[in-house]
Design a protein around this motif. Sequence first.
Motif, PDB file in Angstrom:
ATOM      1  N   GLN A  17       0.830  -1.199   0.000  1.00  0.00           N
ATOM      2  CA  GLN A  17       0.000   0.000   0.000  1.00  0.00           C
ATOM      3  C   GLN A  17       0.870   1.256   0.000  1.00  0.00           C
ATOM      4  O   GLN A  17       0.581   2.227  -0.698  1.00  0.00           O
ATOM      5  CB  GLN A  17      -0.942  -0.026   1.209  1.00  0.00           C
ATOM      6  CG  GLN A  17      -2.024  -1.097   1.098  1.00  0.00           C
ATOM      7  CD  GLN A  17      -2.738  -1.336   2.423  1.00  0.00           C
ATOM      8  OE1 GLN A  17      -2.137  -1.259   3.487  1.00  0.00           O
ATOM      9  NE2 GLN A  17      -4.031  -1.655   2.349  1.00  0.00           N
ATOM     10  N   ASN A  18       1.934   1.224   0.779  1.00  0.00           N
ATOM     11  CA  ASN A  18       2.846   2.364   0.843  1.00  0.00           C
ATOM     12  C   ASN A  18       3.562   2.550  -0.498  1.00  0.00           C
ATOM     13  O   ASN A  18       3.835   3.691  -0.908  1.00  0.00           O
ATOM     14  CB  ASN A  18       3.863   2.168   1.966  1.00  0.00           C
ATOM     15  CG  ASN A  18       4.616   3.432   2.287  1.00  0.00           C
ATOM     16  OD1 ASN A  18       4.025   4.495   2.465  1.00  0.00           O
ATOM     17  ND2 ASN A  18       5.935   3.347   2.354  1.00  0.00           N
ATOM     18  N   SER A  19       3.852   1.439  -1.179  1.00  0.00           N
ATOM     19  CA  SER A  19       4.478   1.522  -2.501  1.00  0.00           C
ATOM     20  C   SER A  19       3.553   2.236  -3.481  1.00  0.00           C
ATOM     21  O   SER A  19       3.991   3.090  -4.261  1.00  0.00           O
ATOM     22  CB  SER A  19       4.807   0.118  -3.024  1.00  0.00           C
ATOM     23  OG  SER A  19       5.700  -0.546  -2.164  1.00  0.00           O
ATOM     24  N   TYR A  20       2.278   1.884  -3.435  1.00  0.00           N
ATOM     25  CA  TYR A  20       1.302   2.536  -4.311  1.00  0.00           C
ATOM     26  C   TYR A  20       1.207   4.034  -3.994  1.00  0.00           C
ATOM     27  O   TYR A  20       1.219   4.873  -4.906  1.00  0.00           O
ATOM     28  CB  TYR A  20      -0.070   1.871  -4.137  1.00  0.00           C
ATOM     29  CG  TYR A  20      -1.178   2.592  -4.864  1.00  0.00           C
ATOM     30  CD1 TYR A  20      -1.381   2.388  -6.228  1.00  0.00           C
ATOM     31  CD2 TYR A  20      -2.018   3.479  -4.190  1.00  0.00           C
ATOM     32  CE1 TYR A  20      -2.394   3.062  -6.902  1.00  0.00           C
ATOM     33  CE2 TYR A  20      -3.036   4.143  -4.853  1.00  0.00           C
ATOM     34  CZ  TYR A  20      -3.215   3.936  -6.210  1.00  0.00           C
ATOM     35  OH  TYR A  20      -4.209   4.603  -6.877  1.00  0.00           O
ATOM     36  N   VAL A  21       1.117   4.357  -2.711  1.00  0.00           N
ATOM     37  CA  VAL A  21       1.032   5.760  -2.299  1.00  0.00           C
ATOM     38  C   VAL A  21       2.266   6.523  -2.777  1.00  0.00           C
ATOM     39  O   VAL A  21       2.168   7.668  -3.240  1.00  0.00           O
ATOM     40  CB  VAL A  21       0.884   5.859  -0.766  1.00  0.00           C
ATOM     41  CG1 VAL A  21       1.071   7.301  -0.286  1.00  0.00           C
ATOM     42  CG2 VAL A  21      -0.482   5.331  -0.334  1.00  0.00           C
ATOM     43  N   ARG A  22       3.416   5.892  -2.691  1.00  0.00           N
ATOM     44  CA  ARG A  22       4.667   6.532  -3.119  1.00  0.00           C
ATOM     45  C   ARG A  22       4.635   6.823  -4.616  1.00  0.00           C
ATOM     46  O   ARG A  22       5.066   7.886  -5.070  1.00  0.00           O
ATOM     47  CB  ARG A  22       5.847   5.625  -2.775  1.00  0.00           C
ATOM     48  CG  ARG A  22       7.208   6.283  -2.956  1.00  0.00           C
ATOM     49  CD  ARG A  22       8.308   5.353  -2.449  1.00  0.00           C
ATOM     50  NE  ARG A  22       9.614   6.000  -2.485  1.00  0.00           N
ATOM     51  CZ  ARG A  22      10.737   5.410  -2.117  1.00  0.00           C
ATOM     52  NH1 ARG A  22      10.709   4.156  -1.677  1.00  0.00           N
ATOM     53  NH2 ARG A  22      11.898   6.042  -2.193  1.00  0.00           N
ATOM     54  N   VAL A  23       4.125   5.881  -5.409  1.00  0.00           N
ATOM     55  CA  VAL A  23       4.023   6.098  -6.855  1.00  0.00           C
ATOM     56  C   VAL A  23       3.078   7.259  -7.147  1.00  0.00           C
ATOM     57  O   VAL A  23       3.399   8.167  -7.926  1.00  0.00           O
ATOM     58  CB  VAL A  23       3.540   4.831  -7.583  1.00  0.00           C
ATOM     59  CG1 VAL A  23       3.476   5.084  -9.082  1.00  0.00           C
ATOM     60  CG2 VAL A  23       4.454   3.653  -7.307  1.00  0.00           C
ATOM     61  N   ARG A  24       1.899   7.247  -6.512  1.00  0.00           N
ATOM     62  CA  ARG A  24       0.918   8.293  -6.796  1.00  0.00           C
ATOM     63  C   ARG A  24       1.427   9.663  -6.372  1.00  0.00           C
ATOM     64  O   ARG A  24       1.073  10.688  -6.974  1.00  0.00           O
ATOM     65  CB  ARG A  24      -0.401   7.995  -6.089  1.00  0.00           C
ATOM     66  CG  ARG A  24      -1.145   6.741  -6.507  1.00  0.00           C
ATOM     67  CD  ARG A  24      -1.236   6.464  -7.988  1.00  0.00           C
ATOM     68  NE  ARG A  24      -1.576   7.598  -8.822  1.00  0.00           N
ATOM     69  CZ  ARG A  24      -1.529   7.577 -10.145  1.00  0.00           C
ATOM     70  NH1 ARG A  24      -1.165   6.486 -10.779  1.00  0.00           N
ATOM     71  NH2 ARG A  24      -1.826   8.648 -10.855  1.00  0.00           N
ATOM     72  N   SER A  25       2.271   9.700  -5.348  1.00  0.00           N
ATOM     73  CA  SER A  25       2.789  10.995  -4.893  1.00  0.00           C
ATOM     74  C   SER A  25       3.652  11.657  -5.961  1.00  0.00           C
ATOM     75  O   SER A  25       3.767  12.890  -6.001  1.00  0.00           O
ATOM     76  CB  SER A  25       3.597  10.815  -3.601  1.00  0.00           C
ATOM     77  OG  SER A  25       4.815  10.124  -3.846  1.00  0.00           O
ATOM     78  N   ILE A  26       4.262  10.844  -6.829  1.00  0.00           N
ATOM     79  CA  ILE A  26       5.061  11.402  -7.923  1.00  0.00           C
ATOM     80  C   ILE A  26       4.183  12.254  -8.826  1.00  0.00           C
ATOM     81  O   ILE A  26       4.553  13.362  -9.231  1.00  0.00           O
ATOM     82  CB  ILE A  26       5.727  10.261  -8.729  1.00  0.00           C
ATOM     83  CG1 ILE A  26       6.755   9.527  -7.871  1.00  0.00           C
ATOM     84  CG2 ILE A  26       6.368  10.792 -10.015  1.00  0.00           C
ATOM     85  CD1 ILE A  26       7.297   8.263  -8.509  1.00  0.00           C
ATOM     86  N   PHE A  27       2.996  11.761  -9.119  1.00  0.00           N
ATOM     87  CA  PHE A  27       2.114  12.461 -10.051  1.00  0.00           C
ATOM     88  C   PHE A  27       1.474  13.702  -9.417  1.00  0.00           C
ATOM     89  O   PHE A  27       1.097  14.636 -10.128  1.00  0.00           O
ATOM     90  CB  PHE A  27       1.045  11.497 -10.574  1.00  0.00           C
ATOM     91  CG  PHE A  27       1.621  10.426 -11.458  1.00  0.00           C
ATOM     92  CD1 PHE A  27       1.827  10.655 -12.814  1.00  0.00           C
ATOM     93  CD2 PHE A  27       1.987   9.193 -10.940  1.00  0.00           C
ATOM     94  CE1 PHE A  27       2.375   9.689 -13.634  1.00  0.00           C
ATOM     95  CE2 PHE A  27       2.542   8.218 -11.748  1.00  0.00           C
ATOM     96  CZ  PHE A  27       2.749   8.463 -13.096  1.00  0.00           C
ATOM     97  N   ARG A  28       1.385  13.709  -8.096  1.00  0.00           N
ATOM     98  CA  ARG A  28       0.846  14.906  -7.438  1.00  0.00           C
ATOM     99  C   ARG A  28       1.822  16.080  -7.533  1.00  0.00           C
ATOM    100  O   ARG A  28       1.422  17.233  -7.368  1.00  0.00           O
ATOM    101  CB  ARG A  28       0.522  14.597  -5.974  1.00  0.00           C
ATOM    102  CG  ARG A  28      -0.755  13.786  -5.780  1.00  0.00           C
ATOM    103  CD  ARG A  28      -1.252  13.844  -4.349  1.00  0.00           C
ATOM    104  NE  ARG A  28      -0.407  13.086  -3.443  1.00  0.00           N
ATOM    105  CZ  ARG A  28      -0.594  11.799  -3.151  1.00  0.00           C
ATOM    106  NH1 ARG A  28      -1.592  11.137  -3.715  1.00  0.00           N
ATOM    107  NH2 ARG A  28       0.208  11.175  -2.308  1.00  0.00           N
ATOM    108  N   LYS A  29       3.079  15.786  -7.804  1.00  0.00           N
ATOM    109  CA  LYS A  29       4.091  16.846  -7.915  1.00  0.00           C
ATOM    110  C   LYS A  29       4.196  17.407  -9.330  1.00  0.00           C
ATOM    111  O   LYS A  29       4.946  18.360  -9.566  1.00  0.00           O
ATOM    112  CB  LYS A  29       5.453  16.301  -7.480  1.00  0.00           C
ATOM    113  CG  LYS A  29       5.493  15.837  -6.028  1.00  0.00           C
ATOM    114  CD  LYS A  29       6.805  15.148  -5.711  1.00  0.00           C
ATOM    115  CE  LYS A  29       6.813  14.593  -4.285  1.00  0.00           C
ATOM    116  NZ  LYS A  29       8.057  13.826  -3.979  1.00  0.00           N
TER     117      LYS A  29
END
Length: 585
Positions: free
Chosen positions: A471-483
């Motif tokens: 789950q944390n891996s997914y959150v980490r990936v999505r955080s890239i796109f929020r930037k």
Amino acid sequence: MTIPGILEEKLSSALKAVLGEELPADFRASVTPSADLRFGDYQSNAAMVLAKRCRTNPRALAQQVADRIGQDAVCSLEIAGPGFINFRIRPEFYAARLLAMLADDRLGVEKVQAPKTIVIDFSAPNVAKPMHVGHIRSTIIGDALSRVARFVGHHVITDNHIGDWGTQFGMILWGWKNILDEQALAANPIDELLRVYKDVNLMCKEKPELLDTCKAELVKLQAGDGENLAIWKRCVEVSKSGLSKIYDQLDIHFDYWLGESFYNDALAPLVDGMIAAGMARESDGAICVFSDGSVPPNEDPFLVQDKGEWRANPCIIRKADGGFLYATTDLATLDHRIRTWGADSIWYVVGAPQALHFRQIFSTQRRRGMDGDYRHIAFGSILGDDRKPFKTRSGDTVSLQDVLDEAIERAARVVEEKSPDMPDEEKKRVAEVVGIGAVKFAELSQNRMTDYVFNWDKMLALQGDTAPYLQNSYVRVRSIFRKLDGGPLDWSAPIQLSEDAEIHLARLLARYGEVVPQVLDDCRPNVLAAYLFDLARAFHSFYEACPVLKSEGPVRHSRLALCELTARTLKHGLGLLGIQLPDRM
């Protein structure tokens, strides 16, 4: 077509060209992922197998096959050892596969060519009793298999075959009339019904004559007594209501809840029919199914070895007192699922100790002329730290609701520690997603036949083979796109792969279409769980080695495409396991 499928076609064509009429008509070339990437992405021992059958040199045959395939746009070939054929997929081909996956909602997972109607029987708790930790494995494995089977194109019918009929109802009926606490029933119906059952059971031990009174209440119920039927229906209703709250929390849903009572009227005719057909006979007053001698003794479920000799081990379908058993109900249930739902395959997700029961039931059903694909999907036990069956400190069975509540409570502490500034409502939602996900993944990451230790700390760890890590891996990936600045990205532009970490992540992403169908080969959700863990690890290695946002041009686009596809695959794969994902952690 999957990459192994493409390679198998190339291999089969080359073998046919090399061997001609010597190629056995029944031979199918097989290609599997390499265990060691130093020797390529995929490998085949086809040349070694055929060389033995055709009496030729395996390495020479492998070289002839490689020469025949020659320079290829998909892969390069190498010969290793005594004749292994190793395939190394070209980065350009992986790039093309990823581009196709980005445009495909199914992420490269093909639908089965011959879909079946599959009935999956799982969970199956008893009415008037709370679900306990022993229900975790059946409930969670059954749900995951249902999700995967539906996704690959089968028509899946899920049936919660609840225990809503039986001798325990005699005690519950008497207890309802004599010691029920209506206020407690309204507050927590299942707990109150369990208390009633336990108290009456204890009273029967102290006053054996009360047991006869309880049996009389059961007889009245079975005879259709109005008052007892009304009480029984109320018990079933309040129990279903309590069970549904847990299933909703787990995001698990059933097409049917056909309990044991549904089949009552079919039991007597079923037994009478088997007697008339000579398939069952009387023994000491009971009606039993015995061995018919059609299989060797060591394969016969109706025989057991005792002191070096084989003796009868019959399946009882009617007791001497006229009562029916689980075996009778299960036979009637099979009839209904075949005749009413048109089941091609029927799967029972039930613990390993019931193996003999299902062997007898399936054998009896086939003897009755209903040959079919019946599967007992067995599983092992959940253990405590002492490697004994998981219990409370007082020795009681652990309630499933207590397990879920504690998982959420522990996850909430982790969320509070990692994200203290998160709004309270979001913390609550994230804690539930992480806690429930942790329980599910701890189950689904195991080989279903092994026993495993229920360990809270390991289950909720942010590192290792756990749901929080994924789950944390997914959150980490999505955080890239929020930037990112700007609008939607164009995922149709070409992808370039040059770095080892990029190629390895692409390799794993391209295998998703191979892995998902493999879950159903032996009903092993842990195959998908292991793949998702490997994918997450590959992403973290890629992220450390290959800057994404700091890169530019086609390289930046390609790395963003790898991130996007990783997020989609993690979300989809965990969704097939019934595990949700938070937006933040």
